[in-house]
Design a protein around this motif. Sequence first.
Motif, PDB file in Angstrom:
ATOM      1  N   SER A   1      18.644  -8.010 -12.158  1.00 22.41           N
ATOM      2  CA  SER A   1      17.904  -7.628 -10.953  1.00 22.41           C
ATOM      3  C   SER A   1      16.512  -8.242 -10.989  1.00 22.41           C
ATOM      4  O   SER A   1      15.876  -8.298 -12.050  1.00 22.41           O
ATOM      5  CB  SER A   1      17.782  -6.100 -10.884  1.00 22.41           C
ATOM      6  N   GLU A   2      16.036  -8.678  -9.830  1.00 22.04           N
ATOM      7  CA  GLU A   2      14.674  -9.195  -9.753  1.00 22.04           C
ATOM      8  C   GLU A   2      13.647  -8.113 -10.087  1.00 22.04           C
ATOM      9  O   GLU A   2      12.516  -8.409 -10.468  1.00 22.04           O
ATOM     10  CB  GLU A   2      14.396  -9.774  -8.357  1.00 22.04           C
ATOM     11  N   PHE A   3      14.046  -6.860  -9.940  1.00 23.71           N
ATOM     12  CA  PHE A   3      13.134  -5.746 -10.197  1.00 23.71           C
ATOM     13  C   PHE A   3      13.352  -5.124 -11.573  1.00 23.71           C
ATOM     14  O   PHE A   3      12.946  -4.005 -11.823  1.00 23.71           O
ATOM     15  CB  PHE A   3      13.285  -4.678  -9.113  1.00 23.71           C
ATOM     16  N   GLY A   4      14.002  -5.853 -12.471  1.00 20.86           N
ATOM     17  CA  GLY A   4      14.136  -5.408 -13.839  1.00 20.86           C
ATOM     18  C   GLY A   4      15.514  -4.861 -14.187  1.00 20.86           C
ATOM     19  O   GLY A   4      16.118  -4.135 -13.407  1.00 20.86           O
ATOM     20  N   GLY A   5      16.016  -5.254 -15.375  1.00 22.13           N
ATOM     21  CA  GLY A   5      17.274  -4.734 -15.877  1.00 22.13           C
ATOM     22  C   GLY A   5      18.492  -5.382 -15.257  1.00 22.13           C
ATOM     23  O   GLY A   5      18.413  -6.393 -14.540  1.00 22.13           O
ATOM     24  N   SER A   6      19.634  -4.788 -15.542  1.00 19.37           N
ATOM     25  CA  SER A   6      20.889  -5.301 -15.000  1.00 19.37           C
ATOM     26  C   SER A   6      20.921  -5.171 -13.487  1.00 19.37           C
ATOM     27  O   SER A   6      20.334  -4.249 -12.904  1.00 19.37           O
ATOM     28  CB  SER A   6      22.064  -4.526 -15.603  1.00 19.37           C
ATOM     29  N   ALA A   7      21.629  -6.097 -12.846  1.00 15.76           N
ATOM     30  CA  ALA A   7      21.807  -6.037 -11.388  1.00 15.76           C
ATOM     31  C   ALA A   7      23.031  -5.198 -11.017  1.00 15.76           C
ATOM     32  O   ALA A   7      23.412  -5.168  -9.852  1.00 15.76           O
ATOM     33  CB  ALA A   7      21.947  -7.438 -10.814  1.00 15.76           C
ATOM     34  N   TRP A   8      23.627  -4.534 -11.994  1.00 16.99           N
ATOM     35  CA  TRP A   8      24.807  -3.720 -11.737  1.00 16.99           C
ATOM     36  C   TRP A   8      24.482  -2.250 -11.972  1.00 16.99           C
ATOM     37  O   TRP A   8      23.921  -1.882 -13.014  1.00 16.99           O
ATOM     38  CB  TRP A   8      25.961  -4.135 -12.646  1.00 16.99           C
ATOM     39  N   ALA A   9      24.800  -1.402 -11.012  1.00 16.82           N
ATOM     40  CA  ALA A   9      24.609   0.040 -11.131  1.00 16.82           C
ATOM     41  C   ALA A   9      25.972   0.707 -11.185  1.00 16.82           C
ATOM     42  O   ALA A   9      26.865   0.404 -10.382  1.00 16.82           O
ATOM     43  CB  ALA A   9      23.803   0.581  -9.955  1.00 16.82           C
ATOM     44  N   GLU A  10      26.136   1.620 -12.121  1.00 14.34           N
ATOM     45  CA  GLU A  10      27.419   2.291 -12.286  1.00 14.34           C
ATOM     46  C   GLU A  10      27.589   3.403 -11.254  1.00 14.34           C
ATOM     47  O   GLU A  10      26.673   4.178 -10.997  1.00 14.34           O
ATOM     48  CB  GLU A  10      27.523   2.875 -13.684  1.00 14.34           C
ATOM     49  N   ASP A  11      28.765   3.442 -10.663  1.00 16.07           N
ATOM     50  CA  ASP A  11      29.149   4.519  -9.759  1.00 16.07           C
ATOM     51  C   ASP A  11      30.166   5.377 -10.515  1.00 16.07           C
ATOM     52  O   ASP A  11      31.352   5.036 -10.595  1.00 16.07           O
ATOM     53  CB  ASP A  11      29.749   3.943  -8.484  1.00 16.07           C
ATOM     54  N   ALA A  12      29.683   6.463 -11.097  1.00 14.50           N
ATOM     55  CA  ALA A  12      30.520   7.253 -11.991  1.00 14.50           C
ATOM     56  C   ALA A  12      31.763   7.801 -11.301  1.00 14.50           C
ATOM     57  O   ALA A  12      32.837   7.885 -11.906  1.00 14.50           O
ATOM     58  CB  ALA A  12      29.696   8.394 -12.586  1.00 14.50           C
ATOM     59  N   ALA A  13      31.630   8.133 -10.024  1.00 18.34           N
ATOM     60  CA  ALA A  13      32.754   8.747  -9.323  1.00 18.34           C
ATOM     61  C   ALA A  13      33.962   7.828  -9.227  1.00 18.34           C
ATOM     62  O   ALA A  13      35.108   8.277  -9.329  1.00 18.34           O
ATOM     63  CB  ALA A  13      32.315   9.186  -7.926  1.00 18.34           C
ATOM     64  N   SER A  14      33.721   6.535  -9.039  1.00 19.08           N
ATOM     65  CA  SER A  14      34.829   5.591  -8.876  1.00 19.08           C
ATOM     66  C   SER A  14      35.100   4.769 -10.119  1.00 19.08           C
ATOM     67  O   SER A  14      36.100   4.046 -10.189  1.00 19.08           O
ATOM     68  CB  SER A  14      34.548   4.651  -7.705  1.00 19.08           C
TER      69      SER A  14
END
Length: 533
Positions: free
Chosen positions: A150-163
Amino acid sequence: MEHPPERSSAPWWQRGTIYQIYPRSFQDTNGDGIGDLAGIVRRLDYLVELGVDAVWLSPFYPSPMADFGYDVADYVDVDPIFGTLADFDALVAAAHDKGLKVLVDLVPNHTSDAHPWFQEARTGRDSAKRDWYIWRDPAPDGGPPNNWLSEFGGSAWAEDAASGQYYYHAFLDRQPDLNWRNPAVAEAIFEVMRFWMRRGVDGFRVDVIWHMLKDPEFRDNPPNPDYRAGRNPYQSLLPVHTTDLAEVQEVVARLRRVVDEFPDRVLIGEIYLPLERLVAYYGRTLDGAHLPFNFALLETPWTARDIADLVARYEAALPAGGWPNWVLGNHDRPRILKRVGPDQARVAAMLLLTLRGTPTLYYGDEIGMAQVEIPPERVQDPYEKNVPGLGLGRDGVRTPMQWDAGPQAGFSEVEPWLPVSPDFTEVNVAAETREGESLLTLYRRLLALRRGSAALSLGAYVPMAAEGDLFLYGRAAEGESLVVALNLGGDPILVAAPVEGQILLSTSGDREAERVASEISLRPHEGVIVRLR
């Protein structure tokens, strides 16, 4: 050299000057410390007096404001902190009545996670809008699908726990990226564009247009061999699979076709790329963006030789018929005053408004607003909060416009969302309007001269030989020839050049009508415009 278009036939966006307004910081009228649309209406006469031709509004859409409006929750409405759709219509009508065009930000790469589209998409893998965003299964080790950042820091992937899947976000995790490979997404955004153009909007500045397609194979981005510790971590990888894909040019062309459904509109693209890649966004047959934003002056070393080389390379790289443009400041980069200092700020103004192409001014630069140091407890920008300590925060360039020496610089009756610059009692519109040789006075004179000069508004760029701190060039149209001489250094310069004519304008403000013949004398940090006989 390509013959410039006739003045009468050139579209307004070639002849004119664009003025960027950050609505949160321009004028508060309802006492909440945040600027609003009614405040912009109140200040339209100032813009007319300044001499600009179009206003570009940063986002005002309904938003949770995680990224201050670039996380859009509804593309076809106005956030209550800025007003209503009726207020927007009143702004467009008032601006048009005063001869001003209105441009708005289009944010098609991503939405807010609060947008109904994403809310529906995350209800499950079988959602009708699941494919409106970019979802992937975890990597075999259970982590993010690949190494994209991500340009704003960290991984560009966010986990969606529900799916059990991850979604991609090029910026904040609250800004999921839309899937522009889905035709339904494209059509939805095209309808958004039509909605605003039907309300009278004269064009769009498209946010992060070079981000809009990603590698369909989701390959890892390669390491950046030039990366050094202490720099923005995003730069540790080369984003070859997440930005500037060749296929994105068809997306840009489709955006352009929608704009062309309405007469006399303009499409501008935000693109941070080297010149040779930037110019591809004009399209193969000039069917892309009318103006792919050229931000090179924001990063080029402030020396005469570097700037002269930049202008030469840009002019050479432009496609046949492509119209240039120049930017010295915006809401994401430090103020020009911080970069070049107060002495060169006047030279920078003359440079921006005399180069060939459409100039864009950032609110407050015309009065010399400073980059403001924001106390840690007042920091608002998520960029600074996510990537602290590297000086990436953008709050300091977004502080309230300084209208007068009264409380809160005339911006608001209450403490504003960001602190006002400490120098507001001296650096403000009212004070500089009264001062005959202020920076604001210089901008007004330059804009008036540009508007009345065929050579400056539409004429050819004529490079001229120069050395050291001198940047020398001509501007020419049928029946008018000008020479611009800029001293980017602190020593006087005697320019020996085969010129004879009269100084139209100097950055010092005291040499108008002075005759020159065979040579031009320049004081330290001075620029002049000479009309040749």
